[in-house]
Scaffold this motif. Structure first.
Motif, mmCIF file in Angstrom:
data_model
loop_
_atom_site.group_PDB
_atom_site.id
_atom_site.type_symbol
_atom_site.label_atom_id
_atom_site.label_comp_id
_atom_site.label_asym_id
_atom_site.label_seq_id
_atom_site.Cartn_x
_atom_site.Cartn_y
_atom_site.Cartn_z
ATOM 1 N N THR A 1 -4.924 12.668 -4.260
ATOM 2 C CA THR A 1 -5.297 11.899 -5.528
ATOM 3 C C THR A 1 -4.701 12.201 -6.869
ATOM 4 O OG1 THR A 1 -7.745 11.996 -4.453
ATOM 5 C CG2 THR A 1 -7.554 12.159 -7.192
ATOM 6 N N GLU A 2 -4.111 13.383 -6.919
ATOM 7 C CA GLU A 2 -3.483 13.795 -8.230
ATOM 8 C C GLU A 2 -2.174 12.810 -8.371
ATOM 9 O OE1 GLU A 2 -1.009 17.419 -9.136
ATOM 10 O OE2 GLU A 2 -2.946 18.253 -9.172
ATOM 11 N N GLN A 3 -1.467 12.513 -7.429
ATOM 12 C CA GLN A 3 -0.270 11.800 -7.580
ATOM 13 C C GLN A 3 -0.561 10.300 -7.783
ATOM 14 O OE1 GLN A 3 3.052 12.950 -7.895
ATOM 15 N NE2 GLN A 3 3.235 10.777 -8.671
ATOM 16 N N LEU A 4 -1.489 9.746 -7.144
ATOM 17 C CA LEU A 4 -2.097 8.379 -7.174
ATOM 18 C C LEU A 4 -2.648 8.343 -8.665
ATOM 19 C CD1 LEU A 4 -3.632 7.814 -3.608
ATOM 20 C CD2 LEU A 4 -1.203 7.011 -4.226
ATOM 21 N N VAL A 5 -3.334 9.095 -9.185
ATOM 22 C CA VAL A 5 -3.638 8.927 -10.424
ATOM 23 C C VAL A 5 -2.475 8.864 -11.781
ATOM 24 C CG1 VAL A 5 -4.899 9.842 -12.438
ATOM 25 C CG2 VAL A 5 -5.981 9.972 -10.135
ATOM 26 N N GLN A 6 -1.580 9.841 -11.316
ATOM 27 C CA GLN A 6 -0.390 9.779 -12.185
ATOM 28 C C GLN A 6 0.408 8.369 -12.239
ATOM 29 O OE1 GLN A 6 0.240 12.309 -14.712
ATOM 30 N NE2 GLN A 6 1.559 10.635 -15.348
ATOM 31 N N ASP A 7 0.506 7.979 -10.805
ATOM 32 C CA ASP A 7 1.258 6.918 -10.670
ATOM 33 C C ASP A 7 0.490 5.546 -11.317
ATOM 34 O OD1 ASP A 7 3.387 7.965 -9.271
ATOM 35 O OD2 ASP A 7 2.428 7.461 -7.184
ATOM 36 N N LEU B 1 0.730 -1.260 -0.020
ATOM 37 C CA LEU B 1 0.095 -0.028 0.115
ATOM 38 C C LEU B 1 0.855 1.267 0.057
ATOM 39 C CD1 LEU B 1 -2.676 -1.116 2.721
ATOM 40 C CD2 LEU B 1 -2.691 -1.308 0.188
ATOM 41 N N GLN B 2 0.432 2.108 -0.886
ATOM 42 C CA GLN B 2 1.089 3.436 -0.871
ATOM 43 C C GLN B 2 0.095 4.550 -0.675
ATOM 44 O OE1 GLN B 2 3.594 4.351 -4.127
ATOM 45 N NE2 GLN B 2 2.608 6.436 -4.398
ATOM 46 N N ALA B 3 0.365 5.455 0.265
ATOM 47 C CA ALA B 3 -0.522 6.525 0.703
ATOM 48 C C ALA B 3 -0.189 7.711 -0.204
ATOM 49 C CB ALA B 3 -0.525 6.923 2.373
ATOM 50 N N GLY B 4 -1.217 8.472 -0.509
ATOM 51 C CA GLY B 4 -0.794 9.829 -1.282
ATOM 52 C C GLY B 4 -2.117 10.453 -1.483
#
Length: 290
Positions: free
Chosen positions: A126-132, A121-124
C-alpha cells in the motif's frame, strides 16, 4: 530546452545511471551524457553528484525533477485530452495489493466491455502504491484504506475481516511469540494493522520473515513454517479444506477496507473514468445483493 531533455534527465535521475537510462530510452550512452551536460549548461548549474557507482541528484537536481514531472505529466495530459476517442482505449497503469479478492471480477468485466484498453498491473504494498499514484507513475491503485492525503481521491471497493492464518486449528498468544511471522515487506496495510495490535498487547514476535508474494506466504504457512495475516476471503478455499486455519483479530484491528485511489488533480481520462464507473457499479451490485 527540449522536452526530450527533461525525459532523459528524469530517466537518469530515476536509475542513477547513464547506462541504464540509455537502455531504457534506446539511446547511446554518449547521447544521454551530452544531453545532460547541455541541460546543466543551459540551467547554469550541475544537477548530479557523479561517483563511481553512478549519479545522484544534488539539491538543484531534485528541484528540477519536481518541475520535470509536472511538465511531462501536463504534456501527457494534453495529448490525452486531444486524442480521446469515443470508445475507451489505450493503457491503464493500475497498482494492486495481491489479496484483493474482488479484483479478478472487476478486471474481467471491464476488459469484456472495453477490449481496446490494455490493463497494465503492478503489484506492491500500500505505502509504495500510494506514492506511485501521487508521483503519477500509476493512473490508480487498489490499496488498503482509508488513505488520508490531500492529493488522493478514493472509492471504497470492499470491506473484509483480517485474520491470522496458521496451520494449527488453535492459536494462543504464546504461539504468536514462538512462531515466525510471515509478512509482506514494510508498507503493507495488513502488516501495519497486525503490528499495531501487537504493540498494544506487548507481543514481541520471535522472528519476522518477509516475502514478496501471497503464494509464497500462504504456502509457507500451510507447511507449518509460521503465521501470517491476510483478509479472510483470500484463504476461504484453503480453510474449507483444512489446509490452513483462520483466527480473528480483536476489534478494531480485524476490519480492513480496500479502496481504489487516484490523484485528484490529475486529468481524468475517459478511459480511467470508465474504469472507475465499473468499480462503482460492481461495488453497488455487491452491496445490494448482501
Amino acid at each position: 530546452m527540449e522536452l526530450n531533455d527533461l525525459a532523459i534527465f528524469q530517466s537518469v535521475a530515476t536509475h542513477g545511471s547513464v547506462s541504464k537510462a540509455a537502455i531504457e530510452l534506446s539511446y547511446v550512452q554518449s547521447n544521454v551524457t551530452a544531453r545532460i551536460k547541455l541541460l546543466e549548461k543551459e540551467l547554469q548549474t550541475p544537477l548530479f553528484y557523479r561517483h563511481k557507482r553512478g549519479m545522484t541528484l544534488n539539491t538543484e537536481g531534485k528541484r528540477l525533477l519536481e518541475y520535470s514531472r509536472d511538465i511531462l505529466s501536463k504534456v501527457n495530459e494534453m495529448k490525452d485530452v486531444f486524442s480521446q476517442a469515443s470508445e475507451p482505449s489505450g493503457i491503464l497503469d493500475i497498482g494492486i495489493v495481491e489479496t484483493v479478492n474482488a479484483l479478478p471480477v472487476i478486471l474481467s468485466t471491464y476488459y469484456r466491455k472495453y477490449p481496446n484498453v490494455e490493463l497494465s498491473l503492478q503489484a506492491g504494498v500500500t505505502e509504495q502504491l500510494v506514492q506511485d499514484v501521487i508521483d503519477m507513475k500509476l493512473d490508480g491503485a487498489f490499496v488498503t484504506g482509508p488513505i488520508r492525503h490531500p492529493l488522493i481521491d478514493q472509492i471504497e471497493v470492499i470491506s473484509e475481516k483480517l485474520v491470522l492464518v496458521s496451520r494449527s486449528s488453535s492459536l494462543s498468544m504464546e504461539d504468536i511469540t514462538r512462531k515466525p511471522l510471515l509478512l509482506y515487506k514494510k508498507g503493507c496495510g495488513y502488516r501495519e494493522r497486525l503490528e499495531s495490535w501487537m504493540r498494544i498487547e506487548g507481543i514481541i514476535p520471535k522472528q519476522v520473515m518477509e516475502f514478496g508474494t501471497f503464494g509464497t506466504i500462504i504456502g509457507s504457512v500451510a507447511a507449518g513454517i509460521g503465521i501470517t495475516v491476510i483478509p479472510e476471503s483470500s484463504v476461504t478455499d484453503l480453510a474449507a479444506k483444512g489446509t490452513v486455519h483462520c483466527h480473528r483479530l480483536p476489534q478494531p484491528y480485524q476490519n480492513i477496507t480496500t479502496v481504489f485511489i487516484r490523484r485528484n488533480d490529475a486529468y481524468l481520462t475517459g478511459t480511467l473514468q470508465s474504469f472507475i464507473d465499473e468499480i462503482i457499479e460492481l461495488t453497488s451490485l455487491n452491496v445490494s445483493s448482501q
